[in-house]
Design a protein around this motif. Structure first.
Motif, PDB file in Angstrom:
ATOM      1  N   SER A  28       0.873  -1.149   0.014  1.00 25.57           N
ATOM      2  CA  SER A  28      -0.146  -0.083   0.015  1.00 25.57           C
ATOM      3  C   SER A  28       0.879   1.221  -0.058  1.00 25.57           C
ATOM      4  CB  SER A  28      -0.883  -0.015   1.466  1.00 25.57           C
ATOM      5  OG  SER A  28      -1.976  -1.142   1.230  1.00 25.57           O
ATOM      6  N   GLY A  30       1.796   4.917   1.548  1.00 25.03           N
ATOM      7  CA  GLY A  30       1.528   5.906   2.799  1.00 25.03           C
ATOM      8  C   GLY A  30       2.110   7.049   2.151  1.00 25.03           C
ATOM      9  N   ASP A  60      -2.842   5.622   2.283  1.00 26.66           N
ATOM     10  CA  ASP A  60      -3.073   5.953   3.757  1.00 26.66           C
ATOM     11  C   ASP A  60      -2.508   7.142   4.169  1.00 26.66           C
ATOM     12  OD1 ASP A  60      -3.155   4.540   6.440  1.00 26.66           O
ATOM     13  OD2 ASP A  60      -1.011   5.188   6.589  1.00 26.66           O
ATOM     14  N   GLN A 192      -2.252  -0.964  12.646  1.00 26.23           N
ATOM     15  CA  GLN A 192      -1.001  -0.552  11.883  1.00 26.23           C
ATOM     16  C   GLN A 192       0.069  -0.386  12.985  1.00 26.23           C
ATOM     17  OE1 GLN A 192       0.107   3.459   9.522  1.00 26.23           O
ATOM     18  NE2 GLN A 192      -1.879   2.553   8.817  1.00 26.23           N
ATOM     19  N   ILE A 225      -1.428  -4.137   8.725  1.00 27.52           N
ATOM     20  CA  ILE A 225      -0.724  -3.296   7.841  1.00 27.52           C
ATOM     21  C   ILE A 225       0.532  -2.702   8.552  1.00 27.52           C
ATOM     22  CG2 ILE A 225      -2.254  -1.254   7.986  1.00 27.52           C
ATOM     23  CD1 ILE A 225      -1.561  -0.881   5.108  1.00 27.52           C
ATOM     24  N   PHE A 227       4.160  -0.306   9.176  1.00 25.14           N
ATOM     25  CA  PHE A 227       4.626   0.929   8.480  1.00 25.14           C
ATOM     26  C   PHE A 227       6.310   0.876   8.905  1.00 25.14           C
ATOM     27  CE2 PHE A 227       3.444   2.440  12.619  1.00 25.14           C
ATOM     28  CZ  PHE A 227       4.309   2.912  12.981  1.00 25.14           C
ATOM     29  N   SER A 301      -0.458  -6.324   4.527  1.00 25.89           N
ATOM     30  CA  SER A 301      -0.134  -5.359   3.532  1.00 25.89           C
ATOM     31  C   SER A 301       1.270  -4.684   4.089  1.00 25.89           C
ATOM     32  CB  SER A 301      -1.152  -4.280   3.147  1.00 25.89           C
ATOM     33  OG  SER A 301      -0.725  -3.233   2.285  1.00 25.89           O
ATOM     34  N   LEU A 303       3.019  -1.205   3.915  1.00 30.37           N
ATOM     35  CA  LEU A 303       2.957   0.371   3.753  1.00 30.37           C
ATOM     36  C   LEU A 303       4.138   1.059   3.374  1.00 30.37           C
ATOM     37  CD1 LEU A 303       0.507   2.204   3.772  1.00 30.37           C
ATOM     38  CD2 LEU A 303       0.922   2.812   6.193  1.00 30.37           C
TER      39      LEU A 303
END
Length: 339
Positions: A28, A30, A60, A192, A225, A227, A301, A303
């Motif tokens: 995804s 960010g 995101d 997240q 997800i 980061f 996912s 990010l």
């Protein structure tokens, strides 16, 4: 007016978000650091449409992304209106509230007052009637989790968000938040957290039931997800030959993502060894780091941020090799545990 590539869904891998009906792309996009007022709108537009052309459907954001705070949502809203509005029903757009946004007692943390006001402001900045996911960006030590979750439940029931999520919550806090939302009838669909090869706190068994955050996410049927998958640039080729003088670390900028102490001789040695393994796999270090995260089925996912279309495409190439041999996984652990 932009027309999306007809083959945009051919090569992307989509994963189910926990036990929900929501599917997210394995990678995804960010908008944390590259969509503020220091960047040109034309460059942001190129990144967004290139991402969608490659099957990235999830974008995101957060209320405080910029700089300045709110600018990423404004810029995204402009590009959505001019280029992507025809594809709104193919997009998953998320935003968050939980960090400082405006002065006074109601512009920070996790009160119902703050979250409710923030979602209204975010929707206005982006020109949207709703977002797909709305997150509590961090737990509030001075506000009961029950109140914060009630705010998420109310926001979903009002139609301003389709799904509720949390970010930066510990394993125990995640378990508590999920239980509260379950009683309210609005499930916590996604978490997240920060996670990378070099930052593995989500794996540590910290609850009274000896569960990690990943265990809780899996047991609660939530998606995950992650980061900062490249550990703020350490898991790239940027520092293979030491710290560049023109990097944020080299210039010792106060807002640098990482500090010089995070790139000591021992760490630089580990990064070099990880890179050698990536080369053997015909991947860049960044691509291997992304693939390593996606090997866990609990990770829905990864990010990624992108400052250019080329960087975006490089990240997406990680999806061409997501498998690891037992020997490769063992070697990674040996490198990370070495002194």
């Amino acid at each position: 007016m932009y027309t999306a590539a007809s083959n945009r869904y051919d090569s992307m891998k989509y994963n189910r978000c926990g036990k929900s009906g929501l599917l997210l792309p394995a990678i995804s996009l960010g908008l944390w650091q590259n969509f503020g007022n220091a960047n040109e709108l034309k460059g942001m537009q190129a990144i967004l449409v290139a991402a969608f052309d490659k099957g990235i459907t999830h974008f995101d954001l957060a209320n405080n992304y910029g700089p300045p705070a709110g600018e990423a949502e404004r810029n995204f809203g402009k590009i959505l209106s001019s280029e992507l509005s025809a594809y709104r029903d193919e997009l998953i757009i998320s935003t968050k509230a939980g960090y400082y946004m405006w002065p006074g007692p109601y512009g920070d943390w996790g009160s119902k007052k703050y979250l409710t006001a923030s979602i209204d402001q975010s929707l206005k900045r982006m020109g949207l009637e709703y977002v797909d996911i709305f997150y509590s960006h961090r737990p509030d030590p001075n506000t009961a989790i029950e109140e914060t979750m009630q705010a998420l439940d109310q926001i979903v029931r009002s139609g301003k968000a389709l799904y509720a999520g949390i970010s930066n919550y510990s394993a125990a806090q995640t378990k508590q938040a999920a239980a509260v939302l379950k009683t309210l009838g609005t499930p916590c669909v996604i978490h997240q957290p920060r996670y990378s090869l070099l930052d593995r706190w989500v794996e540590k068994k910290t609850t009274s039931q000896n569960e990690s955050l990943l265990d809780v996410v899996g047991n609660e049927g939530m998606g995950c997800i992650v980061f900062s998958p490249l550990a703020q640039g350490r898991l790239t080729d940027k520092y293979l030959n030491g710290i560049p003088a023109d990097s944020r670390v080299g210039r010792s900028l106060p807002n640098g993502a990482i500090l010089p102490k995070d790139l000591n001789e021992e760490m630089l040695g580990k990064i070099s060894q990880l890179n050698a393994l990536a080369v053997q796999r015909n991947q860049s270090l960044a691509q291997m780091a992304i693939a390593w995260l996606l090997k866990d089925e609990r990770v829905t996912s990864v990010l990624m941020g992108a400052s250019s279309v080329a960087q975006l495409h490089n990240s997406l190439d990680a999806l061409t090799n997501l498998s690891f041999t037992a020997e490769e996984l063992l070697r990674i652990e040996e490198i990370l545990e070495s002194k």
